[in-house]
Design a protein around this motif. Sequence first.
Motif, PDB file in Angstrom:
ATOM      1  N   LEU A  37      49.864  48.703  46.165  1.00 12.77           N
ATOM      2  CA  LEU A  37      48.523  48.556  45.116  1.00 12.77           C
ATOM      3  C   LEU A  37      48.757  47.653  44.191  1.00 12.77           C
ATOM      4  O   LEU A  37      47.606  46.986  43.694  1.00 12.77           O
ATOM      5  CB  LEU A  37      48.772  50.002  44.508  1.00 12.77           C
ATOM      6  CG  LEU A  37      48.334  51.348  45.284  1.00 12.77           C
ATOM      7  CD1 LEU A  37      48.677  52.567  44.565  1.00 12.77           C
ATOM      8  CD2 LEU A  37      47.074  51.528  45.902  1.00 12.77           C
ATOM      9  N   LEU A  38      50.033  47.253  43.922  1.00  9.29           N
ATOM     10  CA  LEU A  38      50.111  46.138  42.751  1.00  9.29           C
ATOM     11  C   LEU A  38      49.728  44.804  43.468  1.00  9.29           C
ATOM     12  O   LEU A  38      49.240  44.189  42.740  1.00  9.29           O
ATOM     13  CB  LEU A  38      51.710  46.177  42.178  1.00  9.29           C
ATOM     14  CG  LEU A  38      52.081  47.285  41.396  1.00  9.29           C
ATOM     15  CD1 LEU A  38      53.509  47.234  41.348  1.00  9.29           C
ATOM     16  CD2 LEU A  38      51.532  47.336  40.237  1.00  9.29           C
ATOM     17  N   ARG A  39      50.095  44.665  44.805  1.00  8.70           N
ATOM     18  CA  ARG A  39      49.765  43.532  45.378  1.00  8.70           C
ATOM     19  C   ARG A  39      48.422  43.337  45.695  1.00  8.70           C
ATOM     20  O   ARG A  39      47.656  42.306  45.293  1.00  8.70           O
ATOM     21  CB  ARG A  39      50.494  43.316  46.817  1.00  8.70           C
ATOM     22  CG  ARG A  39      50.307  41.921  47.403  1.00  8.70           C
ATOM     23  CD  ARG A  39      50.735  41.913  48.729  1.00  8.70           C
ATOM     24  NE  ARG A  39      52.276  42.334  48.910  1.00  8.70           N
ATOM     25  CZ  ARG A  39      53.378  41.646  48.511  1.00  8.70           C
ATOM     26  NH1 ARG A  39      53.359  40.681  47.964  1.00  8.70           N
ATOM     27  NH2 ARG A  39      54.465  42.480  48.592  1.00  8.70           N
ATOM     28  N   GLU A  40      47.521  44.267  45.997  1.00 14.51           N
ATOM     29  CA  GLU A  40      46.003  44.214  46.060  1.00 14.51           C
ATOM     30  C   GLU A  40      45.591  44.136  44.612  1.00 14.51           C
ATOM     31  O   GLU A  40      44.456  43.223  44.545  1.00 14.51           O
ATOM     32  CB  GLU A  40      45.577  45.558  46.682  1.00 14.51           C
ATOM     33  CG  GLU A  40      45.975  45.742  47.962  1.00 14.51           C
ATOM     34  CD  GLU A  40      45.590  44.564  48.833  1.00 14.51           C
ATOM     35  OE1 GLU A  40      44.002  44.247  48.878  1.00 14.51           O
ATOM     36  OE2 GLU A  40      46.087  43.822  49.641  1.00 14.51           O
ATOM     37  N   SER A  41      45.910  44.624  43.580  1.00 12.55           N
ATOM     38  CA  SER A  41      45.509  44.493  42.250  1.00 12.55           C
ATOM     39  C   SER A  41      45.475  42.891  41.830  1.00 12.55           C
ATOM     40  O   SER A  41      44.698  42.570  41.251  1.00 12.55           O
ATOM     41  CB  SER A  41      46.135  45.429  41.459  1.00 12.55           C
ATOM     42  OG  SER A  41      45.555  45.115  39.995  1.00 12.55           O
ATOM     43  N   LEU A  42      46.743  42.147  42.003  1.00 11.99           N
ATOM     44  CA  LEU A  42      47.014  40.976  41.693  1.00 11.99           C
ATOM     45  C   LEU A  42      45.988  40.270  42.597  1.00 11.99           C
ATOM     46  O   LEU A  42      45.504  39.218  41.877  1.00 11.99           O
ATOM     47  CB  LEU A  42      48.394  40.681  41.804  1.00 11.99           C
ATOM     48  CG  LEU A  42      49.539  41.120  40.943  1.00 11.99           C
ATOM     49  CD1 LEU A  42      50.945  41.491  41.275  1.00 11.99           C
ATOM     50  CD2 LEU A  42      49.373  40.583  39.633  1.00 11.99           C
ATOM     51  N   LYS A  43      45.860  40.333  43.836  1.00 14.95           N
ATOM     52  CA  LYS A  43      45.030  39.465  44.671  1.00 14.95           C
ATOM     53  C   LYS A  43      43.456  39.578  44.039  1.00 14.95           C
ATOM     54  O   LYS A  43      42.948  38.440  43.695  1.00 14.95           O
ATOM     55  CB  LYS A  43      45.092  40.237  46.008  1.00 14.95           C
ATOM     56  CG  LYS A  43      45.833  39.679  47.107  1.00 14.95           C
ATOM     57  CD  LYS A  43      45.989  40.224  48.342  1.00 14.95           C
ATOM     58  CE  LYS A  43      47.003  40.184  49.237  1.00 14.95           C
ATOM     59  NZ  LYS A  43      46.623  40.828  50.527  1.00 14.95           N
ATOM     60  N   ARG A  44      43.155  40.990  43.627  1.00 18.31           N
ATOM     61  CA  ARG A  44      41.579  40.915  43.190  1.00 18.31           C
ATOM     62  C   ARG A  44      41.598  40.344  41.910  1.00 18.31           C
ATOM     63  O   ARG A  44      40.435  39.588  41.802  1.00 18.31           O
ATOM     64  CB  ARG A  44      41.428  42.348  43.052  1.00 18.31           C
ATOM     65  CG  ARG A  44      41.040  42.775  44.179  1.00 18.31           C
ATOM     66  CD  ARG A  44      40.368  44.541  44.116  1.00 18.31           C
ATOM     67  NE  ARG A  44      40.978  45.427  45.107  1.00 18.31           N
ATOM     68  CZ  ARG A  44      41.740  46.261  44.677  1.00 18.31           C
ATOM     69  NH1 ARG A  44      42.129  46.492  43.442  1.00 18.31           N
ATOM     70  NH2 ARG A  44      42.513  46.732  45.792  1.00 18.31           N
ATOM     71  N   ALA A  45      42.734  40.265  41.063  1.00 21.87           N
ATOM     72  CA  ALA A  45      42.590  39.648  39.870  1.00 21.87           C
ATOM     73  C   ALA A  45      42.841  38.215  39.824  1.00 21.87           C
ATOM     74  O   ALA A  45      42.650  37.542  38.888  1.00 21.87           O
ATOM     75  CB  ALA A  45      43.583  40.282  38.833  1.00 21.87           C
ATOM     76  N   GLY A  46      43.210  37.599  41.000  1.00 19.51           N
ATOM     77  CA  GLY A  46      43.318  36.222  41.063  1.00 19.51           C
ATOM     78  C   GLY A  46      45.029  35.668  40.670  1.00 19.51           C
ATOM     79  O   GLY A  46      44.934  34.496  39.976  1.00 19.51           O
ATOM     80  N   ARG A  47      45.688  36.743  40.338  1.00 23.33           N
ATOM     81  CA  ARG A  47      47.039  36.393  39.718  1.00 23.33           C
ATOM     82  C   ARG A  47      48.192  36.451  40.730  1.00 23.33           C
ATOM     83  O   ARG A  47      49.340  36.271  40.166  1.00 23.33           O
ATOM     84  CB  ARG A  47      47.300  37.496  38.643  1.00 23.33           C
ATOM     85  CG  ARG A  47      46.275  37.329  37.584  1.00 23.33           C
ATOM     86  CD  ARG A  47      46.673  38.488  36.436  1.00 23.33           C
ATOM     87  NE  ARG A  47      45.663  38.288  35.436  1.00 23.33           N
ATOM     88  CZ  ARG A  47      45.765  37.433  34.351  1.00 23.33           C
ATOM     89  NH1 ARG A  47      46.921  36.702  34.245  1.00 23.33           N
ATOM     90  NH2 ARG A  47      44.895  37.453  33.462  1.00 23.33           N
ATOM     91  N   LEU A  48      47.922  36.419  42.008  1.00 24.91           N
ATOM     92  CA  LEU A  48      48.916  36.397  43.014  1.00 24.91           C
ATOM     93  C   LEU A  48      48.960  34.885  43.475  1.00 24.91           C
ATOM     94  O   LEU A  48      48.037  34.367  43.795  1.00 24.91           O
ATOM     95  CB  LEU A  48      48.664  37.203  44.148  1.00 24.91           C
ATOM     96  CG  LEU A  48      49.760  37.354  45.094  1.00 24.91           C
ATOM     97  CD1 LEU A  48      50.923  38.180  44.419  1.00 24.91           C
ATOM     98  CD2 LEU A  48      49.195  38.466  46.360  1.00 24.91           C
ATOM     99  N   PRO A  49      50.075  34.230  43.244  1.00 22.29           N
ATOM    100  CA  PRO A  49      50.140  32.936  43.491  1.00 22.29           C
ATOM    101  C   PRO A  49      49.510  32.550  45.139  1.00 22.29           C
ATOM    102  O   PRO A  49      49.816  33.379  45.906  1.00 22.29           O
ATOM    103  CB  PRO A  49      51.520  32.285  43.677  1.00 22.29           C
ATOM    104  CG  PRO A  49      52.185  33.354  42.603  1.00 22.29           C
ATOM    105  CD  PRO A  49      51.436  34.605  42.855  1.00 22.29           C
ATOM    106  N   GLY A  50      48.887  31.427  45.027  1.00 22.57           N
ATOM    107  CA  GLY A  50      48.185  31.111  46.229  1.00 22.57           C
ATOM    108  C   GLY A  50      46.912  31.980  46.973  1.00 22.57           C
ATOM    109  O   GLY A  50      46.251  31.754  47.778  1.00 22.57           O
ATOM    110  N   LYS A  51      46.571  32.903  46.071  1.00 22.76           N
ATOM    111  CA  LYS A  51      45.393  33.679  46.495  1.00 22.76           C
ATOM    112  C   LYS A  51      44.289  33.698  45.378  1.00 22.76           C
ATOM    113  O   LYS A  51      44.488  33.643  44.102  1.00 22.76           O
ATOM    114  CB  LYS A  51      45.852  35.400  46.712  1.00 22.76           C
ATOM    115  CG  LYS A  51      47.098  35.321  47.271  1.00 22.76           C
ATOM    116  CD  LYS A  51      46.577  35.488  48.802  1.00 22.76           C
ATOM    117  CE  LYS A  51      47.615  35.785  49.788  1.00 22.76           C
ATOM    118  NZ  LYS A  51      47.607  35.413  51.172  1.00 22.76           N
ATOM    119  N   LYS A  52      42.902  33.762  45.992  1.00 21.59           N
ATOM    120  CA  LYS A  52      41.924  33.684  45.056  1.00 21.59           C
ATOM    121  C   LYS A  52      41.419  35.152  44.913  1.00 21.59           C
ATOM    122  O   LYS A  52      41.559  35.917  45.644  1.00 21.59           O
ATOM    123  CB  LYS A  52      40.665  32.900  45.869  1.00 21.59           C
ATOM    124  CG  LYS A  52      40.995  31.405  45.717  1.00 21.59           C
ATOM    125  CD  LYS A  52      39.808  30.843  46.390  1.00 21.59           C
ATOM    126  CE  LYS A  52      39.731  29.447  46.644  1.00 21.59           C
ATOM    127  NZ  LYS A  52      38.644  28.649  47.130  1.00 21.59           N
TER     128      LYS A  52
END
Length: 57
Positions: A37-52
Amino acid sequence: MAAKKSFPLRIDPELHEALERWAGEEFRSVNGHIEYLLRESLKRAGRLPGKKSREEE
């Protein structure tokens, strides 16, 4: 595989019970589901390195 960081997490018992049910439905541990859940939230927010974020795509 990279080592995982361990830390204590205090969580409301009702929230934990809801996470436990949801994790079971997804065939994950509670810990694994929280991480998902945390990883998916970070992806959606564009805060996971290397992900839009989805808005940027």
